[in-house]
Design an enzyme around this catalytic site. Structure first.
Site, PDB file in Angstrom:
ATOM      1  N   LYS A   1      77.873  44.815 -23.098  1.00  9.68           N
ATOM      2  CA  LYS A   1      78.477  44.904 -21.771  1.00  9.68           C
ATOM      3  C   LYS A   1      78.981  46.323 -21.511  1.00  9.68           C
ATOM      4  O   LYS A   1      79.464  46.992 -22.426  1.00  9.68           O
ATOM      5  CB  LYS A   1      79.656  43.926 -21.678  1.00  9.68           C
TER       6      LYS A   1
ATOM      7  N   LYS B   1      74.971  27.249 -32.397  1.00 12.10           N
ATOM      8  CA  LYS B   1      74.797  27.263 -30.938  1.00 12.10           C
ATOM      9  C   LYS B   1      74.150  25.980 -30.410  1.00 12.10           C
ATOM     10  O   LYS B   1      74.333  25.632 -29.240  1.00 12.10           O
ATOM     11  CB  LYS B   1      73.989  28.492 -30.518  1.00 12.10           C
TER      12      LYS B   1
ATOM     13  N   HIS C   1      76.185  36.728 -15.548  1.00 14.21           N
ATOM     14  CA  HIS C   1      76.895  36.323 -16.767  1.00 14.21           C
ATOM     15  C   HIS C   1      78.376  36.245 -16.397  1.00 14.21           C
ATOM     16  O   HIS C   1      79.008  37.269 -16.165  1.00 14.21           O
ATOM     17  CB  HIS C   1      76.639  37.364 -17.866  1.00 14.21           C
TER      18      HIS C   1
ATOM     19  N   LYS D   1      66.025  30.174 -28.988  1.00 11.96           N
ATOM     20  CA  LYS D   1      67.249  30.784 -29.511  1.00 11.96           C
ATOM     21  C   LYS D   1      67.535  30.304 -30.933  1.00 11.96           C
ATOM     22  O   LYS D   1      67.315  29.139 -31.257  1.00 11.96           O
ATOM     23  CB  LYS D   1      68.457  30.409 -28.628  1.00 11.96           C
TER      24      LYS D   1
ATOM     25  N   ASN E   1      82.772  31.908 -27.326  1.00 12.94           N
ATOM     26  CA  ASN E   1      83.235  32.929 -28.270  1.00 12.94           C
ATOM     27  C   ASN E   1      84.621  32.514 -28.749  1.00 12.94           C
ATOM     28  O   ASN E   1      85.540  32.387 -27.940  1.00 12.94           O
ATOM     29  CB  ASN E   1      83.277  34.291 -27.604  1.00 12.94           C
TER      30      ASN E   1
ATOM     31  N   ARG F   1      87.113  33.883 -30.249  1.00 13.22           N
ATOM     32  CA  ARG F   1      87.920  35.055 -30.617  1.00 13.22           C
ATOM     33  C   ARG F   1      88.489  35.670 -29.337  1.00 13.22           C
ATOM     34  O   ARG F   1      88.089  35.297 -28.237  1.00 13.22           O
ATOM     35  CB  ARG F   1      87.013  36.097 -31.285  1.00 13.22           C
TER      36      ARG F   1
ATOM     37  N   VAL G   1      86.665  41.919 -26.189  1.00 10.38           N
ATOM     38  CA  VAL G   1      86.879  43.309 -25.752  1.00 10.38           C
ATOM     39  C   VAL G   1      87.478  43.344 -24.341  1.00 10.38           C
ATOM     40  O   VAL G   1      88.432  44.073 -24.075  1.00 10.38           O
ATOM     41  CB  VAL G   1      85.538  44.092 -25.771  1.00 10.38           C
TER      42      VAL G   1
ATOM     43  N   LYS H   1      65.191  25.990 -20.983  1.00 10.83           N
ATOM     44  CA  LYS H   1      64.532  26.598 -19.829  1.00 10.83           C
ATOM     45  C   LYS H   1      65.122  28.007 -19.678  1.00 10.83           C
ATOM     46  O   LYS H   1      66.332  28.192 -19.836  1.00 10.83           O
ATOM     47  CB  LYS H   1      64.858  25.760 -18.583  1.00 10.83           C
TER      48      LYS H   1
END
Ligand code: MV4
Length: 453
Positions: free
Chosen positions: A237, A116, A208, A158, A290, A292, A295, A201
Protein backbone atom coordinates in the site's frame (compact mmCIF):
# COMPACT_ATOMS: atom_id res chain seq x y z
CA UNK A 1 -1.69 -4.85 35.82
CA UNK A 2 0.83 -4.24 33.05
CA UNK A 3 3.87 -2.34 34.36
CA UNK A 4 6.47 -3.11 31.71
CA UNK A 5 6.20 -4.02 28.02
CA UNK A 6 8.75 -5.57 25.68
CA UNK A 7 8.45 -4.15 22.16
CA UNK A 8 9.26 -6.97 19.74
CA UNK A 9 9.72 -4.73 16.72
CA UNK A 10 11.75 -1.87 15.24
CA UNK A 11 11.30 1.34 13.27
CA UNK A 12 8.33 3.67 13.48
CA UNK A 13 5.95 1.15 15.09
CA UNK A 14 8.40 0.49 17.95
CA UNK A 15 8.50 4.24 18.56
CA UNK A 16 4.69 4.46 18.32
CA UNK A 17 4.39 1.80 21.05
CA UNK A 18 6.97 3.58 23.27
CA UNK A 19 4.87 6.75 22.98
CA UNK A 20 1.63 4.98 24.00
CA UNK A 21 3.37 3.32 26.95
CA UNK A 22 4.80 6.66 28.15
CA UNK A 23 1.32 8.16 28.25
CA UNK A 24 0.01 5.14 30.17
CA UNK A 25 2.90 5.22 32.66
CA UNK A 26 4.15 1.81 31.50
CA UNK A 27 7.90 1.06 31.33
CA UNK A 28 9.33 -0.11 28.00
CA UNK A 29 12.00 -2.58 26.97
CA UNK A 30 13.33 -2.27 23.42
CA UNK A 31 14.95 -5.27 21.76
CA UNK A 32 17.16 -4.56 18.77
CA UNK A 33 19.48 -6.08 16.22
CA UNK A 34 23.11 -5.15 15.69
CA UNK A 35 21.97 -3.04 12.70
CA UNK A 36 19.60 -0.94 14.84
CA UNK A 37 21.97 0.36 17.55
CA UNK A 38 21.34 3.96 16.47
CA UNK A 39 17.59 3.53 16.13
CA UNK A 40 15.35 6.02 17.93
CA UNK A 41 13.25 3.31 19.63
CA UNK A 42 16.41 2.05 21.35
CA UNK A 43 17.22 5.59 22.53
CA UNK A 44 13.70 6.37 23.74
CA UNK A 45 12.78 3.12 25.52
CA UNK A 46 13.55 2.83 29.23
CA UNK A 47 15.75 -0.24 28.66
CA UNK A 48 17.18 -1.99 25.61
CA UNK A 49 18.61 -5.46 24.95
CA UNK A 50 20.45 -6.52 21.80
CA UNK A 51 19.00 -9.83 20.57
CA UNK A 52 21.23 -10.69 17.62
CA UNK A 53 22.63 -9.98 14.20
CA UNK A 54 21.26 -7.62 11.54
CA UNK A 55 19.16 -10.20 9.64
CA UNK A 56 15.62 -10.44 11.01
CA UNK A 57 15.94 -14.27 11.15
CA UNK A 58 18.79 -13.70 13.65
CA UNK A 59 16.96 -11.08 15.76
CA UNK A 60 13.35 -9.87 15.37
CA UNK A 61 12.18 -13.34 14.28
CA UNK A 62 13.93 -15.13 17.17
CA UNK A 63 11.10 -15.99 19.57
CA UNK A 64 13.55 -17.74 21.94
CA UNK A 65 15.78 -14.69 22.32
CA UNK A 66 12.85 -12.30 22.68
CA UNK A 67 11.29 -14.42 25.42
CA UNK A 68 14.69 -14.67 27.17
CA UNK A 69 14.98 -10.87 27.09
CA UNK A 70 11.42 -10.63 28.47
CA UNK A 71 12.30 -12.91 31.37
CA UNK A 72 15.62 -11.18 32.15
CA UNK A 73 13.90 -7.76 32.24
CA UNK A 74 10.80 -9.13 33.99
CA UNK A 75 8.21 -7.64 31.61
CA UNK A 76 4.48 -8.31 31.95
CA UNK A 77 3.62 -8.22 28.26
CA UNK A 78 5.02 -8.25 24.71
CA UNK A 79 3.74 -5.99 21.93
CA UNK A 80 4.63 -7.56 18.57
CA UNK A 81 3.80 -4.56 16.32
CA UNK A 82 3.24 -5.61 12.67
CA UNK A 83 5.23 -8.05 10.54
CA UNK A 84 7.89 -10.24 12.22
CA UNK A 85 6.19 -12.42 14.92
CA UNK A 86 2.92 -10.47 15.08
CA UNK A 87 0.76 -13.16 13.41
CA UNK A 88 2.69 -16.19 14.66
CA UNK A 89 0.26 -18.36 16.68
CA UNK A 90 3.12 -20.40 18.16
CA UNK A 91 4.84 -17.25 19.46
CA UNK A 92 1.58 -16.02 21.04
CA UNK A 93 1.24 -19.44 22.70
CA UNK A 94 4.86 -19.40 23.93
CA UNK A 95 4.34 -15.96 25.49
CA UNK A 96 1.23 -17.15 27.35
CA UNK A 97 2.90 -20.35 28.57
CA UNK A 98 5.75 -18.20 30.00
CA UNK A 99 3.13 -16.08 31.79
CA UNK A 100 3.78 -13.07 29.55
CA UNK A 101 0.73 -11.39 27.97
CA UNK A 102 0.80 -11.30 24.17
CA UNK A 103 -0.72 -7.96 23.16
CA UNK A 104 -2.91 -9.34 20.42
CA UNK A 105 -5.53 -12.04 19.90
CA UNK A 106 -5.50 -15.53 21.43
CA UNK A 107 -3.52 -18.05 19.39
CA UNK A 108 -6.67 -19.92 18.28
CA UNK A 109 -7.95 -16.76 16.54
CA UNK A 110 -4.56 -16.28 14.83
CA UNK A 111 -4.75 -19.91 13.64
CA UNK A 112 -8.32 -19.66 12.31
CA UNK A 113 -7.58 -16.47 10.36
CA UNK A 114 -4.07 -17.57 9.37
CA UNK A 115 -5.52 -20.42 7.28
CA UNK A 116 -7.20 -18.32 4.60
CA UNK A 117 -9.57 -21.13 3.60
CA UNK A 118 -10.66 -21.82 7.20
CA UNK A 119 -11.09 -18.04 7.64
CA UNK A 120 -13.36 -17.94 4.60
CA UNK A 121 -15.51 -20.84 5.83
CA UNK A 122 -15.66 -19.42 9.37
CA UNK A 123 -16.98 -16.01 8.32
CA UNK A 124 -19.25 -17.46 5.61
CA UNK A 125 -21.07 -19.45 8.32
CA UNK A 126 -21.51 -16.14 10.19
CA UNK A 127 -23.35 -14.69 7.18
CA UNK A 128 -20.44 -12.53 5.97
CA UNK A 129 -20.36 -12.27 2.15
CA UNK A 130 -17.47 -14.24 0.59
CA UNK A 131 -16.56 -14.48 -3.10
CA UNK A 132 -18.12 -17.55 -4.82
CA UNK A 133 -15.49 -20.30 -4.61
CA UNK A 134 -14.47 -23.69 -3.24
CA UNK A 135 -15.71 -24.88 0.16
CA UNK A 136 -12.32 -25.46 1.71
CA UNK A 137 -9.06 -26.45 0.03
CA UNK A 138 -8.96 -28.08 -3.42
CA UNK A 139 -8.64 -31.89 -3.34
CA UNK A 140 -7.47 -32.57 -6.90
CA UNK A 141 -7.06 -30.94 -10.32
CA UNK A 142 -10.18 -32.70 -11.62
CA UNK A 143 -12.27 -31.51 -8.66
CA UNK A 144 -10.89 -27.99 -9.07
CA UNK A 145 -11.74 -27.70 -12.78
CA UNK A 146 -15.31 -28.80 -12.01
CA UNK A 147 -15.70 -26.06 -9.40
CA UNK A 148 -13.98 -23.49 -11.65
CA UNK A 149 -16.42 -24.23 -14.50
CA UNK A 150 -19.37 -23.94 -12.14
CA UNK A 151 -18.22 -20.55 -10.79
CA UNK A 152 -17.09 -19.28 -14.18
CA UNK A 153 -13.82 -17.69 -15.26
CA UNK A 154 -11.74 -15.70 -14.43
CA UNK A 155 -10.71 -17.65 -11.32
CA UNK A 156 -8.14 -16.74 -8.69
CA UNK A 157 -6.13 -19.53 -7.03
CA UNK A 158 -4.89 -18.68 -3.52
CA UNK A 159 -2.61 -20.46 -1.05
CA UNK A 160 -4.39 -21.33 2.23
CA UNK A 161 -1.17 -20.32 4.03
CA UNK A 162 -0.84 -17.14 1.92
CA UNK A 163 -2.32 -13.74 2.56
CA UNK A 164 -1.38 -10.20 1.68
CA UNK A 165 -1.39 -11.15 -1.99
CA UNK A 166 1.37 -13.75 -1.78
CA UNK A 167 0.88 -16.97 -3.71
CA UNK A 168 -2.05 -15.97 -5.93
CA UNK A 169 -2.55 -17.03 -9.62
CA UNK A 170 -5.28 -16.04 -12.05
CA UNK A 171 -6.78 -18.36 -14.70
CA UNK A 172 -9.03 -17.40 -17.63
CA UNK A 173 -10.01 -20.85 -18.98
CA UNK A 174 -9.68 -24.62 -18.35
CA UNK A 175 -6.28 -24.83 -20.07
CA UNK A 176 -4.68 -21.95 -18.16
CA UNK A 177 -6.39 -23.16 -14.98
CA UNK A 178 -4.65 -26.56 -15.10
CA UNK A 179 -1.31 -24.83 -15.61
CA UNK A 180 -1.79 -22.15 -12.95
CA UNK A 181 -3.15 -24.68 -10.45
CA UNK A 182 0.12 -26.67 -10.57
CA UNK A 183 2.26 -23.51 -10.42
CA UNK A 184 0.25 -22.22 -7.44
CA UNK A 185 0.64 -25.51 -5.55
CA UNK A 186 4.40 -25.71 -6.19
CA UNK A 187 4.90 -22.06 -5.20
CA UNK A 188 2.82 -22.45 -2.04
CA UNK A 189 4.76 -25.58 -1.07
CA UNK A 190 8.07 -23.78 -1.61
CA UNK A 191 7.10 -20.47 0.06
CA UNK A 192 4.95 -21.68 2.97
CA UNK A 193 5.80 -25.38 3.27
CA UNK A 194 2.09 -25.99 2.59
CA UNK A 195 0.93 -26.59 -0.98
CA UNK A 196 -2.77 -26.41 -0.15
CA UNK A 197 -4.81 -23.96 -2.30
CA UNK A 198 -8.43 -22.80 -2.69
CA UNK A 199 -10.20 -20.96 -5.49
CA UNK A 200 -12.50 -17.97 -5.86
CA UNK A 201 -14.13 -16.08 -8.67
CA UNK A 202 -11.67 -13.30 -9.61
CA UNK A 203 -13.23 -9.88 -9.01
CA UNK A 204 -11.61 -7.51 -11.53
CA UNK A 205 -10.27 -4.11 -10.44
CA UNK A 206 -11.95 -4.00 -7.04
CA UNK A 207 -11.48 -1.42 -4.34
CA UNK A 208 -9.63 -2.60 -1.25
CA UNK A 209 -11.56 -1.43 1.81
CA UNK A 210 -10.83 -2.71 5.30
CA UNK A 211 -12.60 -2.26 8.65
CA UNK A 212 -10.82 -1.68 11.95
CA UNK A 213 -12.05 -3.88 14.79
CA UNK A 214 -11.57 -3.56 18.55
CA UNK A 215 -12.69 -6.47 20.73
CA UNK A 216 -12.23 -6.89 24.46
CA UNK A 217 -11.83 -10.09 26.50
CA UNK A 218 -15.43 -9.75 27.77
CA UNK A 219 -17.02 -10.38 24.37
CA UNK A 220 -17.62 -6.82 23.19
CA UNK A 221 -16.72 -6.28 19.52
CA UNK A 222 -16.78 -2.83 17.89
CA UNK A 223 -15.81 -1.51 14.46
CA UNK A 224 -14.03 1.82 14.00
CA UNK A 225 -14.98 2.40 10.39
CA UNK A 226 -13.04 1.76 7.22
CA UNK A 227 -9.81 2.59 5.47
CA UNK A 228 -9.64 2.69 1.69
CA UNK A 229 -6.31 1.14 0.68
CA UNK A 230 -6.88 0.90 -3.06
CA UNK A 231 -3.68 2.79 -3.98
CA UNK A 232 -1.19 -0.05 -3.92
CA UNK A 233 1.57 -1.60 -6.01
CA UNK A 234 2.33 -5.32 -5.91
CA UNK A 235 0.29 -5.57 -2.71
CA UNK A 236 2.31 -2.81 -1.02
CA UNK A 237 0.00 0.00 0.00
CA UNK A 238 1.14 3.55 -0.71
CA UNK A 239 -1.81 5.68 0.40
CA UNK A 240 -4.67 4.94 2.81
CA UNK A 241 -7.60 7.13 3.75
CA UNK A 242 -10.73 7.23 5.87
CA UNK A 243 -13.58 7.53 5.15
CA UNK A 244 -13.51 5.78 1.75
CA UNK A 245 -14.62 8.19 -0.98
CA UNK A 246 -16.56 5.27 -2.50
CA UNK A 247 -18.77 4.09 0.38
CA UNK A 248 -22.31 5.31 0.92
CA UNK A 249 -23.54 5.45 4.51
CA UNK A 250 -25.78 2.44 3.85
CA UNK A 251 -22.91 0.34 2.47
CA UNK A 252 -20.66 1.46 5.35
CA UNK A 253 -23.27 0.30 7.88
CA UNK A 254 -23.71 -3.10 6.24
CA UNK A 255 -19.95 -3.65 5.89
CA UNK A 256 -19.30 -2.57 9.48
CA UNK A 257 -21.88 -5.07 10.76
CA UNK A 258 -20.40 -7.82 8.59
CA UNK A 259 -16.91 -6.99 9.91
CA UNK A 260 -18.14 -7.32 13.51
CA UNK A 261 -19.75 -10.71 12.69
CA UNK A 262 -16.47 -11.88 11.12
CA UNK A 263 -14.48 -10.95 14.25
CA UNK A 264 -17.09 -12.57 16.51
CA UNK A 265 -16.89 -15.78 14.46
CA UNK A 266 -13.15 -15.96 15.23
CA UNK A 267 -13.84 -15.27 18.94
CA UNK A 268 -11.56 -12.31 18.36
CA UNK A 269 -9.93 -10.20 21.04
CA UNK A 270 -7.74 -7.06 20.66
CA UNK A 271 -7.26 -4.92 17.50
CA UNK A 272 -7.76 -6.52 14.09
CA UNK A 273 -8.72 -5.70 10.53
CA UNK A 274 -11.31 -7.25 8.24
CA UNK A 275 -10.31 -6.84 4.58
CA UNK A 276 -12.97 -6.61 1.91
CA UNK A 277 -12.88 -6.15 -1.82
CA UNK A 278 -15.70 -4.04 -3.24
CA UNK A 279 -16.70 -4.17 -6.90
CA UNK A 280 -17.97 -1.28 -9.06
CA UNK A 281 -21.60 -2.14 -8.17
CA UNK A 282 -20.90 -1.89 -4.45
CA UNK A 283 -21.01 -5.66 -3.84
CA UNK A 284 -18.53 -6.44 -1.05
CA UNK A 285 -16.73 -9.66 -0.18
CA UNK A 286 -14.59 -10.76 2.78
CA UNK A 287 -11.02 -11.49 1.66
CA UNK A 288 -9.03 -12.05 4.85
CA UNK A 289 -8.48 -10.87 8.39
CA UNK A 290 -5.24 -9.34 9.68
CA UNK A 291 -4.82 -10.33 13.31
CA UNK A 292 -2.46 -7.47 14.23
CA UNK A 293 -2.20 -3.70 14.40
CA UNK A 294 -1.59 -2.37 10.89
CA UNK A 295 0.74 0.23 9.40
CA UNK A 296 -2.21 2.43 8.44
CA UNK A 297 -3.89 2.47 11.89
CA UNK A 298 -3.25 6.26 12.39
CA UNK A 299 -5.84 7.10 9.73
CA UNK A 300 -8.51 5.52 11.97
CA UNK A 301 -7.07 7.22 15.06
CA UNK A 302 -7.39 10.62 13.38
CA UNK A 303 -11.06 10.24 12.40
CA UNK A 304 -12.22 8.53 15.61
CA UNK A 305 -9.94 10.16 18.20
CA UNK A 306 -9.24 6.68 19.63
CA UNK A 307 -5.62 5.68 20.41
CA UNK A 308 -5.52 2.14 19.06
CA UNK A 309 -2.21 1.16 20.70
CA UNK A 310 -3.45 2.24 24.13
CA UNK A 311 -6.68 0.30 23.54
CA UNK A 312 -4.65 -2.79 22.62
CA UNK A 313 -2.75 -2.54 25.90
CA UNK A 314 -5.90 -1.98 27.97
CA UNK A 315 -7.60 -4.95 26.30
CA UNK A 316 -4.56 -7.18 26.98
CA UNK A 317 -4.72 -6.08 30.62
CA UNK A 318 -8.28 -7.47 30.74
CA UNK A 319 -10.05 -4.10 30.85
CA UNK A 320 -13.50 -3.65 29.32
CA UNK A 321 -13.89 -1.34 26.31
CA UNK A 322 -15.32 1.85 27.81
CA UNK A 323 -17.51 2.64 24.77
CA UNK A 324 -20.31 1.17 22.67
CA UNK A 325 -20.75 1.20 18.89
CA UNK A 326 -23.09 4.21 19.15
CA UNK A 327 -20.39 6.22 20.96
CA UNK A 328 -17.91 5.91 18.10
CA UNK A 329 -18.12 9.08 16.05
CA UNK A 330 -16.39 9.67 12.76
CA UNK A 331 -15.23 13.19 12.21
CA UNK A 332 -13.49 14.71 9.18
CA UNK A 333 -11.12 12.97 6.79
CA UNK A 334 -7.63 11.52 7.22
CA UNK A 335 -5.09 10.37 4.66
CA UNK A 336 -1.72 8.65 5.07
CA UNK A 337 1.22 8.56 2.65
CA UNK A 338 3.84 5.91 3.28
CA UNK A 339 7.31 7.41 2.91
CA UNK A 340 9.67 4.73 1.62
CA UNK A 341 13.41 4.92 0.98
CA UNK A 342 12.91 3.84 -2.65
CA UNK A 343 13.35 5.38 -6.08
CA UNK A 344 9.92 5.30 -7.75
CA UNK A 345 11.46 6.49 -11.04
CA UNK A 346 13.67 3.36 -11.07
CA UNK A 347 11.09 0.66 -10.43
CA UNK A 348 11.01 1.35 -6.67
CA UNK A 349 14.56 0.11 -6.13
CA UNK A 350 15.43 0.41 -2.40
CA UNK A 351 17.57 3.43 -1.55
CA UNK A 352 19.20 2.73 1.83
CA UNK A 353 22.01 4.95 3.08
CA UNK A 354 22.62 7.93 5.31
CA UNK A 355 20.09 10.73 5.52
CA UNK A 356 21.69 14.18 5.33
CA UNK A 357 19.26 16.90 6.31
CA UNK A 358 15.93 15.67 7.72
CA UNK A 359 13.11 18.11 8.34
CA UNK A 360 9.61 16.79 9.08
CA UNK A 361 6.49 18.88 8.35
CA UNK A 362 4.14 20.06 11.07
CA UNK A 363 1.33 22.54 11.57
CA UNK A 364 -2.42 22.12 11.88
CA UNK A 365 -3.69 18.63 11.07
CA UNK A 366 -0.30 17.08 10.27
CA UNK A 367 1.15 13.99 11.98
CA UNK A 368 4.46 12.29 11.25
CA UNK A 369 5.15 8.79 12.60
CA UNK A 370 8.82 8.15 11.88
CA UNK A 371 11.92 6.84 13.60
CA UNK A 372 14.50 8.63 11.39
CA UNK A 373 16.45 11.88 11.86
CA UNK A 374 19.31 13.89 10.31
CA UNK A 375 22.41 11.68 10.09
CA UNK A 376 20.48 8.39 10.50
CA UNK A 377 21.66 5.48 8.35
CA UNK A 378 18.86 3.32 6.95
CA UNK A 379 19.96 -0.32 7.18
CA UNK A 380 19.45 -2.45 4.06
CA UNK A 381 18.17 -5.47 6.04
CA UNK A 382 14.56 -4.44 6.58
CA UNK A 383 11.66 -3.02 4.60
CA UNK A 384 12.10 0.43 3.16
CA UNK A 385 9.35 2.34 4.98
CA UNK A 386 10.99 5.23 6.87
CA UNK A 387 7.90 7.06 7.97
CA UNK A 388 4.23 7.82 7.60
CA UNK A 389 2.80 11.24 6.93
CA UNK A 390 -0.82 11.66 8.03
CA UNK A 391 -2.96 14.69 7.21
CA UNK A 392 -6.35 15.39 8.75
CA UNK A 393 -9.03 17.89 7.71
CA UNK A 394 -12.74 18.64 8.12
CA UNK A 395 -13.35 17.13 4.70
CA UNK A 396 -11.45 15.21 1.99
CA UNK A 397 -10.52 18.32 0.01
CA UNK A 398 -8.93 19.99 3.03
CA UNK A 399 -7.10 16.79 4.00
CA UNK A 400 -5.68 16.39 0.46
CA UNK A 401 -4.60 20.05 0.28
CA UNK A 402 -2.97 19.76 3.68
CA UNK A 403 -1.21 16.54 2.64
CA UNK A 404 0.19 18.20 -0.48
CA UNK A 405 1.40 21.14 1.59
CA UNK A 406 3.03 18.81 4.15
CA UNK A 407 4.72 16.72 1.43
CA UNK A 408 6.17 19.95 0.00
CA UNK A 409 7.63 20.83 3.42
CA UNK A 410 9.11 17.36 4.04
CA UNK A 411 12.89 17.47 3.47
CA UNK A 412 14.84 14.20 3.34
CA UNK A 413 18.29 14.64 1.74
CA UNK A 414 20.84 12.00 0.74
CA UNK A 415 18.44 9.23 -0.31
CA UNK A 416 15.58 8.76 -2.77
CA UNK A 417 12.05 8.65 -1.32
CA UNK A 418 8.46 8.24 -2.47
CA UNK A 419 7.63 11.88 -1.57
CA UNK A 420 7.74 13.18 -5.20
CA UNK A 421 5.49 10.28 -6.32
CA UNK A 422 2.95 11.11 -3.61
CA UNK A 423 2.87 14.74 -4.80
CA UNK A 424 2.24 13.57 -8.37
CA UNK A 425 -0.61 11.25 -7.25
CA UNK A 426 -2.17 13.99 -5.14
CA UNK A 427 -2.19 16.19 -8.27
CA UNK A 428 -3.88 13.55 -10.42
CA UNK A 429 -7.56 14.20 -11.31
CA UNK A 430 -8.57 10.52 -10.98
CA UNK A 431 -7.16 10.27 -7.45
CA UNK A 432 -8.55 13.69 -6.50
CA UNK A 433 -11.99 12.57 -7.72
CA UNK A 434 -11.83 9.53 -5.39
CA UNK A 435 -12.05 7.11 -8.30
CA UNK A 436 -8.95 4.99 -7.59
CA UNK A 437 -9.38 1.20 -7.63
CA UNK A 438 -6.62 -1.40 -7.06
CA UNK A 439 -5.77 -1.01 -10.78
CA UNK A 440 -5.13 2.72 -10.39
CA UNK A 441 -1.46 2.95 -9.45
CA UNK A 442 -0.17 0.77 -12.27
CA UNK A 443 -2.24 2.77 -14.75
CA UNK A 444 -0.99 6.06 -13.26
CA UNK A 445 2.66 4.92 -13.46
CA UNK A 446 2.27 3.80 -17.08
CA UNK A 447 0.95 7.19 -18.24
CA UNK A 448 3.16 9.45 -16.09
CA UNK A 449 6.73 10.25 -17.18
CA UNK A 450 9.17 9.28 -14.38
CA UNK A 451 10.69 12.80 -14.33
CA UNK A 452 7.39 13.93 -12.75
CA UNK A 453 8.36 11.95 -9.63
C1 MV4 B 1 -8.93 -11.09 -4.67
C2 MV4 B 1 -9.08 -10.15 -5.69
C3 MV4 B 1 -10.06 -10.36 -6.64
N1 MV4 B 1 -10.86 -11.45 -6.55
N2 MV4 B 1 -9.76 -12.15 -4.63
C4 MV4 B 1 -4.97 -9.23 -2.77
C5 MV4 B 1 -4.38 -9.38 -1.43
C6 MV4 B 1 -5.18 -10.39 -0.71
N3 MV4 B 1 -5.59 -9.82 0.52
C7 MV4 B 1 -6.32 -10.71 -1.59
N4 MV4 B 1 -6.22 -9.89 -2.75
C8 MV4 B 1 -7.15 -9.92 -3.72
N5 MV4 B 1 -8.00 -10.97 -3.71
C9 MV4 B 1 -10.70 -12.30 -5.55
N6 MV4 B 1 -11.51 -13.36 -5.48
C10 MV4 B 1 -8.24 -9.04 -5.67
C11 MV4 B 1 -7.28 -8.92 -4.69
C12 MV4 B 1 -6.50 -7.72 -4.67
C13 MV4 B 1 -5.63 -7.39 -5.69
C14 MV4 B 1 -5.40 -8.22 -6.75
C15 MV4 B 1 -4.57 -7.85 -7.76
C16 MV4 B 1 -3.91 -6.63 -7.72
C17 MV4 B 1 -4.09 -5.80 -6.65
C18 MV4 B 1 -4.94 -6.17 -5.64
C19 MV4 B 1 -5.13 -5.31 -4.57
C20 MV4 B 1 -6.00 -5.66 -3.57
C21 MV4 B 1 -6.67 -6.86 -3.63
Amino acid sequence: MIQKILIANRGEIALRIVRACRELGIKTLAVYSEADVQSLHVQLADEAICIGGPKSEDSYMRADRIISAAEIADVDAIHPGYGFLSENAKFAEQCESCNIKFIGPKSHSIKIMGDKSVARETVRKANVPTVPGSDGPIESEAAAVKIARKIGYPIIIKAVAGGGGRGMRIAHNDVSFAKEYHIARAEAEKTFGNGSVYIEKFVQNPRHIEFQILADSHGKVLHLGERDCSVQRRHQKLIEESPSPFLTSDLRKRMGKAAVRAAEAAEYENAGTIEFIVDAKGEFYFIEMNTRIQVEHPVTEEVTGIDLIKEQIRIAAGEKLNMDQKDIEFRGHAIECRINAEDPARNFIPSPGTIGLYYAPGGHGVRVDSHVYSGYTIPSYYDSMIGKLIAYGDNRKTALERMYRALSEYLIRGIKTTIPLHKAILSDPIFIAGKATTAYLEEFLSRTPPDLF
